[in-house]
Design an enzyme around this catalytic site. Structure first.
Site, mmCIF file in Angstrom:
data_model
loop_
_atom_site.group_PDB
_atom_site.id
_atom_site.type_symbol
_atom_site.label_atom_id
_atom_site.label_comp_id
_atom_site.label_asym_id
_atom_site.label_seq_id
_atom_site.Cartn_x
_atom_site.Cartn_y
_atom_site.Cartn_z
ATOM 1 C CG ASN A 12 -6.066 1.489 11.539
ATOM 2 O OD1 ASN A 12 -6.466 1.067 12.618
ATOM 3 N ND2 ASN A 12 -4.791 1.566 11.287
ATOM 4 C CB THR A 13 -8.881 5.792 13.071
ATOM 5 O OG1 THR A 13 -7.638 5.961 12.399
ATOM 6 C CG2 THR A 13 -8.828 6.520 14.386
ATOM 7 N N GLY A 66 -7.768 9.223 9.472
ATOM 8 C CA GLY A 66 -8.024 9.315 10.912
ATOM 9 C C GLY A 66 -9.028 10.377 11.304
ATOM 10 C CB ALA A 101 -8.093 7.661 4.519
ATOM 11 N N GLY A 102 -10.788 8.013 6.201
ATOM 12 C CA GLY A 102 -11.872 8.952 6.446
ATOM 13 C C GLY A 102 -13.163 8.337 6.953
ATOM 14 C CE LYS A 130 -2.886 2.949 2.643
ATOM 15 N NZ LYS A 130 -3.531 3.283 3.911
#
Lengths: 255, 321
Positions: free
Chosen positions: A204-205, A155, A182-183, A94
């Site tokens: 992830n977050t 994040g 992301a986001g 990635k």
């Protein structure tokens, strides 16, 4: 879905950072049903090794997609990718080249450059990019077979900031696997991405920092499955006028 | 005679618990100087179970509660609470932290200024964990070693442990299955111009930090969490993050002297909770992770229970079959 010739068992890709503990991470991976987890190499591998943590990841049996998180130039990203290939024994990478310290927006120029170098070296590159169509074209020219546009800054948990841009991407690249990376903050964000026709979501977050990460992992998996089914089912068009769902014909009339 | 490998925090705490029950104890320590190879030297020394609950499991609260009185018998414990703050743009971090924790009250700008005048006008919202405390880890190690010796225990410095010991407390050097290193980097500042009396935590989406007053104008600034077994000195990035956060707390820290920087390896199990387990006739206490001073009292007493064969009184989590 297929990426680089491999069938993915799930449309959810999961990041492995920031969990309360590796044990909770392992449980979240299991609950999510994901077939691909990303792992950051940079800080951990600069000196010594994160072997203990990586062993725990390998125990899950899920395919590992190392990333170049935290790299700020093409050269740095290329070096990190080469290191990752050594450590994890995979040519999947990635690719993140960060251009802006505050928003962590990708540096698309460095990204294209690094993608070209890595593809030439046999890497299967998963580029973290914006929704810009021209950049997408350049990445495909550079050898990428998948595009990973951001939903919002990494994040931030803001959801899809530019759904029209993602929709345009889907229309412009009908046959290229698109992964929103992301986001994503909530399951509804993930479902919305899938309803736009994205092929997968990488997050992830949203899971790691939830109060109950394992429960959130399951919620995300269900939202992604629901969003994809909704897309495949060809949803109705929106209308301005109400239409009764029960026929009015045959109702008794009082004169 | 009970033999212990490692005179770090865990080894000394267990020796102390055993000596108080009347056992005779010898502690073997590879290092020539007490604490030289102990990761506890780099600890914050926070007794902060409620704050730690933000990312740790309930055991940090249930087992950590006895740490306050346990340590107060040995070394000064400063019961001044923990003040948690965030910069204006990171206010959502306060909301998240508050949802994950308990035993605090929310404080506004005026209350923050009343608690810590050095933060006056800089923070408008925070959380105050009044019951929390801190101690000085290096002093605590020294005081604990002195207690061990006063109670008749023997600490053999510069003496690697024999092959077979009763209790192994060698932390990351023990190389137990499932045990991994989580690297932490810290800095020690001297800044008499800034007067802060209690532990501060600055929440930040990327690098949360804490600042623990050591008295005499000294402050401990910590700590990074890196999944790595690298033992070298702190990286520039880690120090930048730590220093930047100190500067955000109060720009007067710009004039602070950096007295020391250091890095240590926290031993951790996959659930980041400590374990007491028997292997080949040796009891192992390990995996204290970032909760050494907080959890070692409960674990040391449990270890002493097992070694003195009073297993039934162990906390359930640490009872062996």
């Amino acid at each position: 879905m297929k990426v680089y010739g491999e069938t993915m068992p799930s449309r959810l890709f999961l990041g492995t950072a920031q969990y309360p503990s590796p044990a909770i991470l392992q449980a979240a991976i299991k609950a999510s049903g994901t077939g691909l987890v990303t792992v950051s190499l940079r800080r951990e591998a600069a000196h010594g090794s994160g072997a203990g943590f990586w062993d725990l990841l390998r125990e899950t049996g899920v395919r590992i997609l190392p990333n170049t998180a935290g790299c700020h130039s093409a050269r740095e990203a290329v070096t990190t990718a080469q290191m990752a290939r050594e450590v994890f024994g995979t040519d999947w990478i990635k690719l993140e080249v960060i251009g802006h310290a505050d928003t962590l927006q990708p540096d698309v120029f460095g990204l294209v450059e690094a993608a070209r170098i890595l593809s030439a070296q046999g890497f299967k590159v998963f580029p973290y990019t914006t929704e810009d169509l021209v950049v997408g074209e350049r990445l495909l020219d550079a050898g990428c077979e998948v595009l990973m546009p951001w939903g919002a800054p990494i994040g931030s948990g803001r959801g899809l900031v530019n759904p029209d841009g993602l929709r345009a991407m889907r229309a412009h690249f009908p046959d290229v696997p698109l992964v929103v990376d992301a986001g994503i903050g909530r399951p509804s964000d993930a479902a919305a991405a899938m309803e736009l026709g994205m092929d997968a979501v990488l997050l992830n977050t949203a899971v790691a920092k939830a109060g109950a990460p394992v429960l959130m992992a399951r919620a995300m998996a269900e939202a992604i499955a629901a969003g994809r089914a909704g897309y495949d089912a060809d949803p109705m068009e929106r209308r301005d006028m109400a239409v009764p769902s029960t026929p009015v014909l045959g109702l008794a009339e009082f004169i | 005679m009970i033999t212990i490998a490692g005179a770090g925090l865990a080894g000394l705490a267990c020796a102390y618990a055993l000596l108080r029950r009347g056992a005779s104890v010898t502690v073997f320590e590879r290092a020539e100087v007490l604490g030289a190879e102990s990761v506890a030297r780099f600890a914050g020394g926070m007794l902060a179970p409620w704050c730690e609950r933000e990312s740790a499991q309930e055991e940090v609260v249930s087992l950590g509660g006895r740490a306050f009185d346990w340590w107060a018998r040995i070394t000064p414990v400063h019961r001044r609470g923990t003040l948690v703050v965030a910069l204006r743009r990171d206010q959502s971090e306060i909301a998240r932290f508050g949802r994950r924790t308990s035993a605090y009250r929310t404080v506004n700008g005026a209350e923050i200024a009343a608690l810590e005048p050095a933060l006056s006008g800089r923070f408008q919202q925070g959380l105050f964990f009044e019951q929390e405390a801190h101690l000085d880890p290096r002093r605590a190690l020294r005081d604990l070693a002195a207690e061990v010796q006063r109670l008749g225990g023997e600490i053999r410095l510069g003496s690697p442990a024999p092959q077979q010991v009763d209790l192994d407390c060698r932390g990351i050097h023990a190389a137990l299955p499932g045990l991994r290193a989580v690297r932490g980097e810290m800095a020690l500042l001297r800044c008499p111009e800034v007067k802060i009396r209690r532990t501060l935590r600055l929440l930040h989406p990327r690098t949360p930090i804490y600042l623990v007053p050591r008295g005499d104008g000294h402050y401990m600034l910590g700590a990074t969490m890196v999944e790595s077994d690298h033992v070298g000195p702190p990286t520039l990035r880690a120090l930048m993050e730590l220093m930047g956060a100190a500067y955000a707390l109060n720009p007067a820290f710009a004039e602070a002297e950096v007295v020391e920087t250091g890095a240590g390896l926290r031993p951790a199990y996959p659930n980041n909770l400590p374990r007491l387990e028997r292997r080949d006739g040796t009891l192992h206490l390990n995996g204290l992770y970032r909760h050494g001073f907080l959890l070692v009292p409960a674990l040391a007493e449990a270890a002493a229970d097992q070694l003195m064969e009073r297993r039934d009184e162990n906390p359930r989590e640490f009872r062996t079959a």
